[in-house]
Design a protein around this motif. Structure first.
Motif, PDB file in Angstrom:
ATOM      1  N   UNK A  66       0.828  -1.156   0.075  1.00 29.79           N
ATOM      2  CA  UNK A  66      -0.014   0.057  -0.159  1.00 29.79           C
ATOM      3  C   UNK A  66       0.823   1.147   0.140  1.00 29.79           C
ATOM      4  N   UNK A  67       0.727   1.901  -1.133  1.00 27.91           N
ATOM      5  CA  UNK A  67       1.425   3.078  -1.107  1.00 27.91           C
ATOM      6  C   UNK A  67       0.690   4.210  -0.791  1.00 27.91           C
ATOM      7  N   UNK A  68       1.378   4.979   0.599  1.00 26.36           N
ATOM      8  CA  UNK A  68       0.383   5.946   1.067  1.00 26.36           C
ATOM      9  C   UNK A  68       1.167   7.382   1.549  1.00 26.36           C
ATOM     10  N   UNK A  69       0.441   8.363   1.798  1.00 21.19           N
ATOM     11  CA  UNK A  69       1.088   9.414   2.054  1.00 21.19           C
ATOM     12  C   UNK A  69       1.950   9.560   3.203  1.00 21.19           C
ATOM     13  N   UNK A  70       3.352   9.921   3.121  1.00 21.47           N
ATOM     14  CA  UNK A  70       4.327   9.567   3.881  1.00 21.47           C
ATOM     15  C   UNK A  70       4.059  10.181   5.116  1.00 21.47           C
ATOM     16  N   UNK A  71       3.153  11.257   5.468  1.00 21.03           N
ATOM     17  CA  UNK A  71       3.001  12.095   6.491  1.00 21.03           C
ATOM     18  C   UNK A  71       1.520  11.559   7.232  1.00 21.03           C
ATOM     19  N   UNK A  72       0.742  11.599   6.490  1.00 21.79           N
ATOM     20  CA  UNK A  72      -0.669  11.556   6.911  1.00 21.79           C
ATOM     21  C   UNK A  72      -1.109   9.792   6.935  1.00 21.79           C
ATOM     22  N   UNK A  73      -0.406   9.186   6.056  1.00 24.34           N
ATOM     23  CA  UNK A  73      -0.657   7.607   5.664  1.00 24.34           C
ATOM     24  C   UNK A  73      -2.046   7.506   5.020  1.00 24.34           C
ATOM     25  N   UNK A  74      -2.525   8.397   4.372  1.00 21.66           N
ATOM     26  CA  UNK A  74      -3.761   8.297   3.476  1.00 21.66           C
ATOM     27  C   UNK A  74      -3.283   7.431   2.527  1.00 21.66           C
ATOM     28  N   UNK A  75      -4.279   6.558   1.875  1.00 17.99           N
ATOM     29  CA  UNK A  75      -3.842   5.618   0.737  1.00 17.99           C
ATOM     30  C   UNK A  75      -3.609   6.434  -0.636  1.00 17.99           C
ATOM     31  N   UNK A  76      -2.738   6.078  -1.153  1.00 13.51           N
ATOM     32  CA  UNK A  76      -2.395   6.441  -2.722  1.00 13.51           C
ATOM     33  C   UNK A  76      -2.774   5.625  -3.503  1.00 13.51           C
ATOM     34  N   UNK A  77      -2.205   4.395  -3.433  1.00 12.20           N
ATOM     35  CA  UNK A  77      -2.450   3.238  -4.573  1.00 12.20           C
ATOM     36  C   UNK A  77      -1.937   2.065  -3.713  1.00 12.20           C
ATOM     37  N   UNK A  78      -2.642   0.925  -4.272  1.00 12.39           N
ATOM     38  CA  UNK A  78      -2.139  -0.475  -3.591  1.00 12.39           C
ATOM     39  C   UNK A  78      -1.749  -1.130  -4.853  1.00 12.39           C
ATOM     40  N   UNK A  79      -0.672  -1.974  -4.768  1.00 12.15           N
ATOM     41  CA  UNK A  79       0.041  -2.859  -5.574  1.00 12.15           C
ATOM     42  C   UNK A  79      -0.244  -4.230  -5.246  1.00 12.15           C
ATOM     43  N   UNK A  80      -0.878  -5.160  -5.767  1.00  6.21           N
ATOM     44  CA  UNK A  80      -1.123  -6.584  -5.329  1.00  6.21           C
ATOM     45  C   UNK A  80       0.121  -7.618  -5.795  1.00  6.21           C
ATOM     46  N   UNK A  81       0.527  -8.328  -4.842  1.00  7.20           N
ATOM     47  CA  UNK A  81       1.471  -9.146  -5.144  1.00  7.20           C
ATOM     48  C   UNK A  81       0.973 -10.489  -4.814  1.00  7.20           C
ATOM     49  N   UNK A  82       0.138 -11.187  -5.849  1.00 11.22           N
ATOM     50  CA  UNK A  82      -0.448 -12.567  -5.667  1.00 11.22           C
ATOM     51  C   UNK A  82       0.414 -13.721  -5.259  1.00 11.22           C
ATOM     52  N   UNK A  83       1.564 -13.337  -5.949  1.00  9.62           N
ATOM     53  CA  UNK A  83       2.456 -14.729  -6.072  1.00  9.62           C
ATOM     54  C   UNK A  83       3.501 -14.456  -4.833  1.00  9.62           C
ATOM     55  N   UNK A  84       3.324 -13.451  -4.081  1.00  5.72           N
ATOM     56  CA  UNK A  84       4.229 -13.401  -2.839  1.00  5.72           C
ATOM     57  C   UNK A  84       3.743 -13.537  -1.593  1.00  5.72           C
ATOM     58  N   UNK A  85       3.738 -14.823  -1.340  1.00  7.55           N
ATOM     59  CA  UNK A  85       3.179 -15.339   0.011  1.00  7.55           C
ATOM     60  C   UNK A  85       3.904 -14.865   1.072  1.00  7.55           C
ATOM     61  N   UNK A  86       3.598 -14.102   2.088  1.00 10.97           N
ATOM     62  CA  UNK A  86       4.302 -13.439   3.046  1.00 10.97           C
ATOM     63  C   UNK A  86       5.350 -12.394   2.855  1.00 10.97           C
ATOM     64  N   UNK A  87       4.830 -11.322   2.022  1.00  9.91           N
ATOM     65  CA  UNK A  87       5.690 -10.446   1.488  1.00  9.91           C
ATOM     66  C   UNK A  87       6.039  -9.588   2.695  1.00  9.91           C
TER      67      UNK A  87
END
Length: 428
Positions: free
Chosen positions: A204-225
């Motif tokens: 989850x890419x978030x604002x580095x200060x408020x932590x508001x969500x910017x964009x999510x990147x799914x990693x379906x083949x990365x179990x336990x990222x």
């Protein structure tokens, strides 16, 4: 580890180090997608002179020594000062005067007691302890070096949060609700925090200060990222997939998955660290009992260094010549205390050879941590022993300091460097 777990016009960048509003501020002077940074002005050896033929009027030919190529970084990222050593700005004499005013402390997140123990390194004693959210995993310095974020991923629930600690006072503030923050990183341009949602297989890419969500990147083949490090130019990051034996490569500019790599004979990749010259990524694997070497650009495995049982955390020395490898002493997620196999392996970056081994006296479970600002002490959590290890980097002698229940990703503060890319304090 956890209980459940990659133009012609150059962009000029001005890096301002100041107080209050953030120490590393990168300002783009153009919208060019590439920024060219100059190599270090380190002294170079005298050029070799080739004498002219006898009787010739031709002047001697001077051959200049080859210098490292400049690194073309992503826009907004502070320049790479020395392409031969991306850790050059984290040497002891590079601590920012503002950061130097922060109290010297070691912050230890205790996974099972849901609190943080605060150690004064001068006295080797716990001087504070405060509650945080459920299942605190790591203490993560922010990109601007002014906040230490505790990642409370609330294992098995949806009640995750981030607790901010003021680096100047050492005191916690109100928690910010964030889903499944097992770990956290920051893009090298400082534009995004990357919350590693391990159980969700998601970044989850978030604002580095408020932590508001910017964009999510799914990693379906990365179990336990869970753990990551960034390329020298900031264009990509490589994350470990603990429960699948894989790595995943992520484009940090376009926020897309570039591919996966299955490690040979591996099983549980943990921490990951880039070499000083930016060419090799070292991957700790607690089932393979050693460190895989991966070429980041080609994304291919190129070697392996056996180190010890339960290879876990990786940390560079302050001079950028050595890597400290924590061997947790067990292949189990819930190991027993006092493992005789627990210890630290020291690897020379230039040769990839082991130069020292420091077993934990009477056994132990060294996990995650970092190096003191002066480089004289390696601090690691004792995951199954409820202690923190204070290790002399000259000879490996150590002290054990009792903390809370199941300490994990501790951080040492303050640290030298211009900006943090996260985890327990990966500064550059």
């Amino acid at each position: 580890m956890v209980v459940k777990r990659h133009l012609a016009a150059a962009t000029a960048v001005f890096v301002a180090l100041g107080a209050g509003t953030g120490l590393a501020v990168a300002q783009e002077a153009s919208q060019s997608p590439v920024q060219t940074t100059a190599p270090s002005a380190a002294p170079q050896p005298a050029p070799a002179q080739v004498p002219a033929s006898q009787g010739s009027s031709t002047q001697p030919v001077v051959s200049a020594p080859a210098a490292p190529s400049a690194v073309q970084t992503i826009p907004g990222m502070p320049p790479v000062i020395n392409p031969a050593n991306l850790y050059s700005e984290t040497a002891p004499d590079h601590i920012n005067p503002e950061v130097a005013q922060d109290p010297a402390r070691v912050y230890v997140p205790n996974l099972r007691s849901n609190d943080v123990s605060v150690i004064d390194p001068a006295t080797s004693k716990v001087v504070d302890r405060f509650p945080v959210g459920k299942s605190p995993q790591h203490v993560v310095p922010s990109w601007d070096l002014r906040t230490l974020w505790v990642t409370n991923n609330a294992e098995g629930t949806t009640n995750g949060s981030l607790t901010p600690i003021d680096a100047r006072t050492g005191k916690p503030g109100p928690a910010v609700a964030v889903d499944d923050p097992y770990n956290m990183y920051f893009t090298p341009d400082g534009k995004s925090a990357i919350v590693v949602a391990e159980a969700r297989k998601r970044l989850d890419f978030r604002d580095p200060h408020t932590m508001a969500l910017q964009q999510s990147v799914e990693t379906p083949d990365c179990k336990g990222v869970n753990h990551a490090d960034f390329s020298i130019d900031g264009r990509y990051a490589i994350f470990t997939c603990e429960f699948g034996g894989h790595l995943v490569k992520v484009d940090t500019v376009n926020k897309t998955v570039l591919g996966y790599l299955k490690l040979s004979s591996g099983g549980m990749p943990q921490d990951i660290l880039i070499s000083p010259n930016g060419k090799t990524f070292y991957v700790a694997d607690m089932m393979a009992d050693g460190v895989f070497m991966v070429d980041g650009d080609s994304f291919k495995e190129i070697g392996f260094i056996p180190t010890g049982v339960g290879t876990h955390g990786l940390y560079p020395s302050r001079d950028g010549t050595k890597m400290y490898v924590a061997n947790r002493g067990s292949h189990k997620i819930h190991g027993k205390p006092h493992s005789k196999a627990g210890g630290v392996t020291v690897i020379d970056f230039a040769t990839n050879k082991i130069v020292a081994n420091w077993p934990i006296p009477e056994g132990g479970s060294p996990d995650m941590g970092n190096v003191s600002a002066d480089g004289k002490t390696l601090w690691l959590s004792g995951r199954f022993d409820d202690v923190a290890y204070q290790i002399n980097t000259e000879d490996g002698t150590m002290k054990k300091i009792p903390v809370g229940a199941e300490p994990h990703g501790l951080t040492v503060w303050p640290q030298p460097g211009r900006y943090s890319i996260g985890h327990t304090g990966i500064l550059r």
